[in-house]
Write an enzyme that holds these catalytic residues in place. Structure first.
Site, mmCIF file in Angstrom:
data_model
loop_
_atom_site.group_PDB
_atom_site.id
_atom_site.type_symbol
_atom_site.label_atom_id
_atom_site.label_comp_id
_atom_site.label_asym_id
_atom_site.label_seq_id
_atom_site.Cartn_x
_atom_site.Cartn_y
_atom_site.Cartn_z
ATOM 1 N N ARG A 211 -4.395 -27.191 14.879
ATOM 2 C CA ARG A 211 -4.152 -26.979 13.519
ATOM 3 C C ARG A 211 -5.185 -25.936 12.994
ATOM 4 O O ARG A 211 -6.228 -26.237 12.957
ATOM 5 C CB ARG A 211 -3.980 -28.249 12.732
ATOM 6 C CG ARG A 211 -3.885 -28.122 11.247
ATOM 7 C CD ARG A 211 -5.182 -28.270 10.394
ATOM 8 N NE ARG A 211 -4.953 -28.386 8.968
ATOM 9 C CZ ARG A 211 -5.979 -28.229 8.088
ATOM 10 N NH1 ARG A 211 -7.092 -27.949 8.471
ATOM 11 N NH2 ARG A 211 -5.783 -28.615 6.759
ATOM 12 N N VAL A 212 -4.656 -25.084 11.983
ATOM 13 C CA VAL A 212 -5.499 -24.361 11.312
ATOM 14 C C VAL A 212 -5.252 -24.554 9.878
ATOM 15 O O VAL A 212 -4.285 -24.655 9.550
ATOM 16 C CB VAL A 212 -5.118 -22.722 11.570
ATOM 17 C CG1 VAL A 212 -5.884 -21.676 10.747
ATOM 18 C CG2 VAL A 212 -5.730 -22.457 13.138
ATOM 19 N N GLY A 213 -6.425 -24.509 8.971
ATOM 20 C CA GLY A 213 -6.221 -24.653 7.608
ATOM 21 C C GLY A 213 -6.452 -23.628 6.851
ATOM 22 O O GLY A 213 -6.136 -22.493 7.420
ATOM 23 N N ASP A 214 -6.577 -23.711 5.627
ATOM 24 C CA ASP A 214 -6.725 -22.483 4.795
ATOM 25 C C ASP A 214 -7.842 -21.524 4.673
ATOM 26 O O ASP A 214 -7.957 -20.614 4.576
ATOM 27 C CB ASP A 214 -6.659 -23.081 3.160
ATOM 28 C CG ASP A 214 -7.708 -24.062 2.736
ATOM 29 O OD1 ASP A 214 -7.852 -24.749 3.629
ATOM 30 O OD2 ASP A 214 -8.435 -23.881 1.802
ATOM 31 N N THR B 6 -11.366 -25.689 -1.502
ATOM 32 C CA THR B 6 -11.680 -26.675 -0.615
ATOM 33 C C THR B 6 -10.550 -27.801 -0.863
ATOM 34 O O THR B 6 -10.014 -27.824 -1.948
ATOM 35 C CB THR B 6 -13.201 -27.015 -0.840
ATOM 36 O OG1 THR B 6 -13.443 -28.278 -0.083
ATOM 37 C CG2 THR B 6 -13.310 -27.561 -2.289
ATOM 38 N N GLY B 7 -10.484 -28.490 0.180
ATOM 39 C CA GLY B 7 -9.472 -29.544 -0.306
ATOM 40 C C GLY B 7 -8.281 -29.636 1.022
ATOM 41 O O GLY B 7 -8.558 -28.825 1.968
ATOM 42 N N GLY C 99 -5.969 -28.182 2.989
ATOM 43 C CA GLY C 99 -5.501 -26.786 3.459
ATOM 44 C C GLY C 99 -4.183 -26.464 3.242
ATOM 45 O O GLY C 99 -3.697 -25.210 2.868
ATOM 46 N N THR D 134 -16.101 -28.663 3.271
ATOM 47 C CA THR D 134 -15.983 -26.912 3.554
ATOM 48 C C THR D 134 -17.049 -26.550 2.721
ATOM 49 O O THR D 134 -17.073 -26.750 1.483
ATOM 50 C CB THR D 134 -14.420 -26.586 3.233
ATOM 51 O OG1 THR D 134 -13.597 -27.163 4.116
ATOM 52 C CG2 THR D 134 -14.620 -24.984 3.141
HETATM 53 C C1 SD4 Z 1 -8.924 -27.505 5.647
HETATM 54 N N1 SD4 Z 1 -9.726 -26.869 3.511
HETATM 55 O O1 SD4 Z 1 -9.098 -27.225 6.703
HETATM 56 C C2 SD4 Z 1 -10.025 -27.307 4.678
HETATM 57 C C3 SD4 Z 1 -10.789 -28.579 4.638
HETATM 58 C C4 SD4 Z 1 -11.652 -28.644 3.464
HETATM 59 O O2 SD4 Z 1 -13.717 -29.412 2.385
HETATM 60 O O3 SD4 Z 1 -11.718 -28.053 2.435
HETATM 61 N N2 SD4 Z 1 -12.893 -29.531 3.389
HETATM 62 O O4 SD4 Z 1 -7.905 -27.716 4.982
#
Ligand code: SD4
Length: 324
Positions: free
Chosen positions: A210-213, A233-234, A236, A182
């Site tokens: 799915r929706v992330g952070d 990042t990471g 979510g 991200t």
């Molecule tokens: C997610 N935080 O969709 C995002 C993915 C991400 O580097 O950070 N990728 O969970």
């Protein structure tokens, strides 16, 4: 080391790296002029573009939008914009948001076929009375505002998807640097105004829908022009559950440095995931006077720092070492 033992040692490490120790880490001093901070090594190129925008008279909002557009437009970036990693069903679905120094924000989630979701998010912010549009509604809005419908699945992303499908087992995926790119960017202009952006195709092999952070204001990104800005990042889900970026900014409001704020929230998230296998979560943060830092659960997170004419990749401090 199994995940349980690893997290027990993680907790112990957490208490050792209490805030007293954290203060020993070198902090950058206040800087004059602009500061641009973005996630991962892809941030280096994004920072160059973002700085060009500032230097040619663009606003800090333009800077964080155009900076990450560069990565969205790169089919080889892998998990952002065109060529982003597909979900479990093979669809590229994008999440993004943007926030400016007047506390305005815009966001899109589960958006397909548009390679610059962050620019659609900006349009949502500027052209509607809403903050967030999702799915088909977001796509129709984008088309109405002149964005082009494109196929975002590239040969490369399709091949990566097929490989993952073939190798898949019942285990939850190991979430670490390899799955995460991200791009989040926070910036401060020479007048001290802040803005931020975040854009992604999300966690690899996510469920369709799915929706992330990353598009969630307060989770993937938060900006408070009086205090500072942070983005994540990471994994979510862990960031959303802990309102990650808003918490980092809130800690800075209460006097923590960017380093202390990022570390405290990373530690909080890690502590809450003791029964699960280790995940990656990283934050970058920038305060009103231009101090910056980042912190992650796992070793391997990098971020790019641009200020005073220098643009460099910084290896983030982390709670865990790769082979701990
Ligand atoms: C997610 N935080 O969709 C995002 C993915 C991400 O580097 O950070 N990728 O969970």
């Amino acid at each position: 080391m199994n995940s349980r033992r690893r997290f027990l040692s993680l907790s112990a490490l957490g208490s050792l790296t209490g805030l007293g120790t954290v203060k020993a880490f070198a902090q950058e001093k206040s800087v004059n002029g602009s500061v641009i901070l973005s996630t991962w090594n892809i941030g280096i190129r994004a920072n160059v573009r973002a700085n060009e925008v500032l230097e040619s008279g663009g606003s800090v909002l333009d800077c964080v939008e155009k900076g990450v557009n560069l990565i969205e437009n790169d089919p080889n970036a892998g998990t952002v914009g065109i060529g982003g990693f597909p979900d479990e069903e093979g669809h590229v679905t994008l999440d993004a948001c943007i926030m400016d120094s007047a506390q305005r924000c815009g966001s899109v989630a589960f958006l397909q076929h548009i390679k610059n979701p962050v620019s659609v998010a900006r349009k949502v912010m500027e052209e509607t009375k809403h903050v967030m549009l999702v799915g088909e509604g977001a796509l129709n809005f984008a088309l109405k505002h002149g964005f082009k419908k494109e196929i975002l699945l590239t040969e490369r992303s399709l091949a990566g998807w097929k490989k993952r499908i073939a190798e898949r087992d019942d285990q939850l995926p190991e979430i670490n640097v390899e799955n995460h790119d991200t791009i989040g960017m926070v910036a401060r202009d020479a007048n001290g105004n802040l803005a931020g952006s975040c854009t992604t195709s999300g966690a690899g092999m996510k469920l369709h829908g799915r929706v992330g952070d990353s598009p969630i204001i307060g989770a993937g990104l938060y900006v408070d022009n009086d205090v500072g800005a942070a983005c994540a990042t990471g994994w979510g889900e862990a960031v959303i559950e802990n309102a990650g970026s808003a918490m980092v900014v809130e800690l800075m409001r209460h006097g923590r440095s960017p380093q202390e704020a990022c570390e405290e929230i990373v530690q909080r998230i890690a502590n809450k995931f003791q029964e699960w296998k280790p995940i990656q979560v990283g934050f970058i943060a920038l305060n009103k006077v231009g101090e910056t830092d980042g912190f992650a659960i796992q070793e391997g997170f990098t971020y790019a720092h641009h200020s005073g004419g220098q643009n460099q990749s910084i290896k983030s401090k982390s709670l865990l070492k790769r082979d701990a």
